[in-house]
Design a protein around this motif. Structure first.
Motif, mmCIF file in Angstrom:
data_model
loop_
_atom_site.group_PDB
_atom_site.id
_atom_site.type_symbol
_atom_site.label_atom_id
_atom_site.label_comp_id
_atom_site.label_asym_id
_atom_site.label_seq_id
_atom_site.Cartn_x
_atom_site.Cartn_y
_atom_site.Cartn_z
ATOM 1 N N SER A 1 0.666 -1.201 -0.001
ATOM 2 C CA SER A 1 0.036 0.139 0.038
ATOM 3 C C SER A 1 0.680 1.360 0.312
ATOM 4 N N SER A 2 0.695 1.735 -0.983
ATOM 5 C CA SER A 2 1.630 3.008 -1.181
ATOM 6 C C SER A 2 0.983 4.218 -0.868
ATOM 7 N N LYS A 3 -0.741 4.409 -0.113
ATOM 8 C CA LYS A 3 -1.612 5.072 0.211
ATOM 9 C C LYS A 3 -0.488 5.239 2.037
ATOM 10 N N SER A 4 -0.604 4.192 2.481
ATOM 11 C CA SER A 4 -0.426 3.990 3.570
ATOM 12 C C SER A 4 0.829 3.845 4.530
ATOM 13 N N LEU A 5 1.433 4.457 3.452
ATOM 14 C CA LEU A 5 3.104 4.944 3.411
ATOM 15 C C LEU A 5 3.568 6.230 3.564
ATOM 16 N N ARG A 6 2.741 6.740 2.422
ATOM 17 C CA ARG A 6 2.605 8.331 2.221
ATOM 18 C C ARG A 6 3.216 8.913 3.053
ATOM 19 N N SER B 1 6.585 3.995 -7.007
ATOM 20 C CA SER B 1 5.604 4.260 -6.469
ATOM 21 C C SER B 1 5.789 5.679 -5.432
ATOM 22 N N LEU B 2 7.213 5.564 -4.518
ATOM 23 C CA LEU B 2 6.919 6.489 -3.480
ATOM 24 C C LEU B 2 8.177 6.888 -3.446
ATOM 25 N N GLU B 3 9.566 6.105 -4.683
ATOM 26 C CA GLU B 3 11.191 7.060 -4.369
ATOM 27 C C GLU B 3 11.683 7.081 -3.433
ATOM 28 N N VAL B 4 11.581 5.683 -3.208
ATOM 29 C CA VAL B 4 12.165 5.486 -1.612
ATOM 30 C C VAL B 4 13.422 3.902 -1.967
ATOM 31 N N PHE B 5 14.184 3.907 -1.025
ATOM 32 C CA PHE B 5 14.820 2.937 -0.684
ATOM 33 C C PHE B 5 13.907 1.522 0.047
ATOM 34 N N ARG C 1 5.323 -6.832 -6.893
ATOM 35 C CA ARG C 1 4.460 -6.352 -6.303
ATOM 36 C C ARG C 1 4.307 -6.016 -4.778
ATOM 37 N N GLY C 2 5.362 -6.131 -4.462
ATOM 38 C CA GLY C 2 5.816 -5.693 -2.771
ATOM 39 C C GLY C 2 5.829 -4.389 -2.553
ATOM 40 N N LEU C 3 7.701 -4.867 -1.690
ATOM 41 C CA LEU C 3 8.402 -3.823 -1.762
ATOM 42 C C LEU C 3 9.156 -2.820 -2.836
ATOM 43 N N TRP C 4 9.464 -4.083 -3.432
ATOM 44 C CA TRP C 4 10.235 -2.813 -4.729
ATOM 45 C C TRP C 4 8.949 -1.918 -5.692
ATOM 46 N N ALA C 5 8.024 -2.482 -5.714
ATOM 47 C CA ALA C 5 6.970 -1.793 -6.271
ATOM 48 C C ALA C 5 6.155 -0.034 -5.646
#
Length: 276
Positions: A163-168, A203-207, A195-199
Motif C-alpha cells: 500500500s503506497s497510501k499507508s506509507l505516504r 511509486s514512493l521514490e524510496v529504498f 508487487r511488494g516492496l519493489w513497487a
C-alpha cells in the motif's frame, strides 16, 4: 540463570586481541546497508564462532557500514551453543540479544534483527544501538520508525508493503528507507515479487530492503527472495534492484542525497505543471 551462564562462558572464549573495530569514514548523504544471510544449514556453537563467521563476511564493508541487518531465523542458528538439545528456542533469546548488543557496541554500527523464532508467534524486531536495545517492536503492531540521528528508516509488516497510501505519510516525514522481514516457504518468481516492496520503491521514490532466509531448517524449507530496491533511475542496471539474492551478504550504498535531489526536481515539475 542457565542463559547467563552460557553467555559468560562464551565471552571467555572470545580472543581479546581480536576486538572488533572499524574506522568509519562518513560520506555525506550516503548510507551503506549490510545484510548478512547465513545459510540455514549453518549452526554456531558459540558467540566466538558467530563473530568469526560475521567478520569473514563483512570485513570489506566495515569502513563504510552504517547499518547491519540480519533476517529471521538468524538467532535460531545459535542452537549449538548449548550442550543440550534445545527444543524450546526461548532459551536462546537472552543469549542472542546479548550477542547483538556486543556486536553493535564494538562495531559502532546499529544492528536490526528479528529475535529468536519460537514458531508460535512472529518474533519481535530488535533495534540495537551503542550496545543497548533501543527499541523492541512487535510486527503485528504496524510499522516502526527508527531514528538513527541523520537517517530515518521504517520497519514494515507485510500488508503495508502493498500500500503506497499507508506509507505516504512516512515519506512526507523524510522516511526514505523501508525494511521488511519475511519467512516464506513458497517460492515466488521475480515478477510476483515486484508487487511488494519493489513497487513501493517506484511509486514512493524510496529504498526498500526485503530479507527472507533460504534453505532448510528443522525439516522445513524456506524459499523466499531477498533484495534491496530503489527507484529505477537510481539503479545502475535500470531494473529497480540494487542487489538481488546476494548469497550470504547483500550490501549497497543508499544515495539518500541523490534521492532527495531527484524528489525535489520531480516535485518542482509537478508544481509547475499542475499549479492553479
Amino acid at each position: 540463570m542457565f542463559e547467563g551462564l552460557l553467555w559468560s562462558l562464551a565471552k571467555k572464549k572470545l580472543i581479546p586481541k581480536r576486538k572488533i573495530s572499524r574506522v568509519h569514514r562518513k560520506r555525506k548523504g550516503v548510507k551503506r546497508v549490510v545484510c548478512v544471510l547465513f545459510p540455514l544449514s549453518q549452526t554456531f556453537r558459540s558467540a566466538d564462532e558467530f563473530i568469526d563467521g560475521l567478520m569473514e563476511v563483512v570485513r570489506e564493508d566495515l569502513s563504510f557500514a552504517d547499518m547491519l541487518i540480519f533476517p529471521r531465523l538468524t538467532g535460531n542458528l545459535l542452537m549449538g551453543v548449548s550442550p543440550l538439545k534445545i527444543e524450546r528456542f526461548e532459551k536462546l533469546e537472552p543469549f542472542y540479544v546479548d550477542l547483538l548488543r556486543y556486536i553493535s557496541k564494538n562495531l559502532v554500527i546499529p544492528v536490526i534483527s528479528p529475535g529468536v523464532e519460537t514458531f508460535r508467534s512472529v518474533p519481535d524486531v530488535l533495534v540495537v544501538k551503542n550496545g543497548e536495545v533501543q527499541q523492541r517492536h512487535a510486527p503485528d503492531g504496524g510499522h516502526l520508525v527508527v531514528d538513527l540521528d541523520d537517517w530515518r528508516v521504517a520497519i514494515l509488516k507485510k500488508e503495508e508493503t502493498f500500500s503506497s497510501k499507508s506509507l505516504r505519510p512516512l515519506v512526507e516525514k523524510d522516511v526514505f528507507t523501508f525494511i521488511h522481514f519475511e519467512l516464506e516457504t513458497e517460492e515466488k518468481d521475480w515478477w510476483n515479487e515486484k508487487r511488494g516492496l519493489w513497487a513501493r520503491s517506484q511509486s514512493l521514490e524510496v529504498f526498500g530492503i526485503k530479507l527472507s532466509p533460504k534453505g532448510t531448517f528443522r525439516n522445513r524449507s524456506y524459499k523466499g527472495k531477498s533484495y534491496i530496491s530503489a527507484p529505477i533511475p537510481l539503479t545502475p542496471n535500470l531494473t529497480g534492484f540494487l542487489r538481488q539474492d546476494g548469497g550470504v551478504k547483500m550490501s549497497a550504498d543508499l544515495e539518500l542525497e541523490l534521492l532527495k535531489e531527484r524528489r525535489h526536481r520531480i516535485d518542482t515539475v509537478k508544481h509547475i505543471l499542475f499549479r492553479g
